[in-house]
Design an enzyme around this catalytic site. Structure first.
Site, PDB file in Angstrom:
ATOM      1  N   THR A  50      38.637  48.888  37.738  1.00 54.61           N
ATOM      2  CA  THR A  50      37.924  48.689  36.598  1.00 54.61           C
ATOM      3  C   THR A  50      37.714  49.968  35.557  1.00 54.61           C
ATOM      4  OG1 THR A  50      36.802  46.946  37.566  1.00 54.61           O
ATOM      5  CG2 THR A  50      35.827  47.559  35.526  1.00 54.61           C
ATOM      6  N   TYR A 138      40.881  48.350  50.555  1.00 53.62           N
ATOM      7  CA  TYR A 138      40.953  47.645  49.472  1.00 53.62           C
ATOM      8  C   TYR A 138      42.184  46.744  49.653  1.00 53.62           C
ATOM      9  CZ  TYR A 138      40.755  46.375  44.432  1.00 53.62           C
ATOM     10  OH  TYR A 138      40.740  45.669  43.260  1.00 53.62           O
ATOM     11  N   LYS A 166      37.253  45.632  50.814  1.00 50.86           N
ATOM     12  CA  LYS A 166      36.889  45.001  49.701  1.00 50.86           C
ATOM     13  C   LYS A 166      37.891  43.946  49.805  1.00 50.86           C
ATOM     14  CE  LYS A 166      36.922  45.297  44.689  1.00 50.86           C
ATOM     15  NZ  LYS A 166      37.122  46.056  43.524  1.00 50.86           N
TER      16      LYS A 166
END
Length: 297
Positions: A50, A138, A166
């Site tokens: 992000t 991740y 995640k």
């Protein structure tokens, strides 16, 4: 020692705001960091997807991490920094730079290379042995091209120094259900797919790393608290409203819609993103603002 870290709650993967002249708007970044922590976020993620890290210079990345680290220290919050890539050796070097700065590193399953599951495990074992901070895996197969089964994820969770994952699978599949039904000790699952936060919390996830939590931080924190307390009557409708917000936010490439809404709210100076991303459409922004207004009803 590295395993003794509890991950719980909402972590906001901060956007990197840009000023009118295209430079990183560090004051806006600091203000944004303070605002989401004030609303109850457990911590921040710097240089996550992000934050557009691929479009930032090394100096810009350093400045972003410095701002986030300072705010987290002042607030007693957790700082996770995105690090690592396809090359194990270079990833290990990058992790060394986080000593004394971050509380943990968010490290993707090696993208593009598509190693075997054994190769992925060897990659994380190598990094965990050398990292000065705990690692969070991740796992986002549609970006990395590498899916991991439940047994591989459990083996990752048993590695010393790997404290969580995640999870951004694009669905709540059978492996997800099995993983959450029997987690390794000290291994946290955080939702990485915003629209699936509520079902993952219901299955036992510890929280989430969510781009849309920029826009409704307190409500996402409220949702985690409601599920943990077993308040299903409150959690279920709130989860549906937040899922609608998440779908609107991700209707166009992240973080374009998040940035546009933040700019519309006056929280960052511009909605600018860097190529190859393009600004969000007016239609997408209007839909996200409408969903955001409905969250609090």
């Amino acid at each position: 020692m590295l395993k003794a870290m509890e991950l719980h709650g909402i972590y906001v993967p901060l956007v990197t705001p840009f000023a009118e002249d295209g430079t990183v708007a560090l004051e806006a970044l600091e203000s944004l960091a303070r605002s989401v922590l004030a609303e109850g976020a457990s911590g921040l993620v710097a240089l996550g997807t992000t934050g557009e890290p691929a479009a930032l210079s090394p100096e810009e990345k350093r400045e972003v991490v410095e701002v986030c680290a300072r705010v987290c220290r002042e607030r007693g919050a957790t700082l996770i920094v995105g690090a690592g890539g396809s090359d194990t050796g270079q990833s290990a070097v990058a992790l060394q730079e986080l000593a004394g700065v971050a509380d943990a590193a968010l490290v993707p399953v090696p993208p593009f290379v598509r190693p075997s599951e054994e190769g992925v495990l060897a990659h994380f074992a190598h990094l965990a042995e050398r990292s000065p901070v705990p690692l969070m895996t991740y796992h986002i197969p549609y970006r990395t091209g590498q899916a991991l089964g439940v047994n591989a994820l459990r083996r990752l969770g048993r590695l010393p120094g790997v404290v969580g994952v995640k999870l951004a699978m694009g669905a709540v599949d059978q492996d997800t259900v099995e993983l959450l039904g029997d987690l390794p000790p000290g291994f946290a699952v955080l939702a990485g797919e915003d629209a699936f936060l509520a079902p993952l919390l219901a299955l036992g996830a510890a929280g989430g790393i969510l781009a849309s939590a920029h826009l409704a931080t307190g409500h996402y924190v409220e949702l985690v608290d409601a599920w943990q307390k077993g308040n299903v009557a409150h959690a279920r409708p709130l989860g549906h409203r937040l899922a609608s917000l998440a779908r609107a936010v991700f209707s166009e490439p992240n973080p374009t819609v998040v940035k546009a809404v933040l700019a519309a709210e006056g929280r960052i100076p511009t909605a600018a993103v860097r190529l190859p991303l393009l600004p969000a459409s007016e239609t997408a922004v209007a839909q996200a603002l409408s969903c955001l207004g409905a969250v609090a009803r």
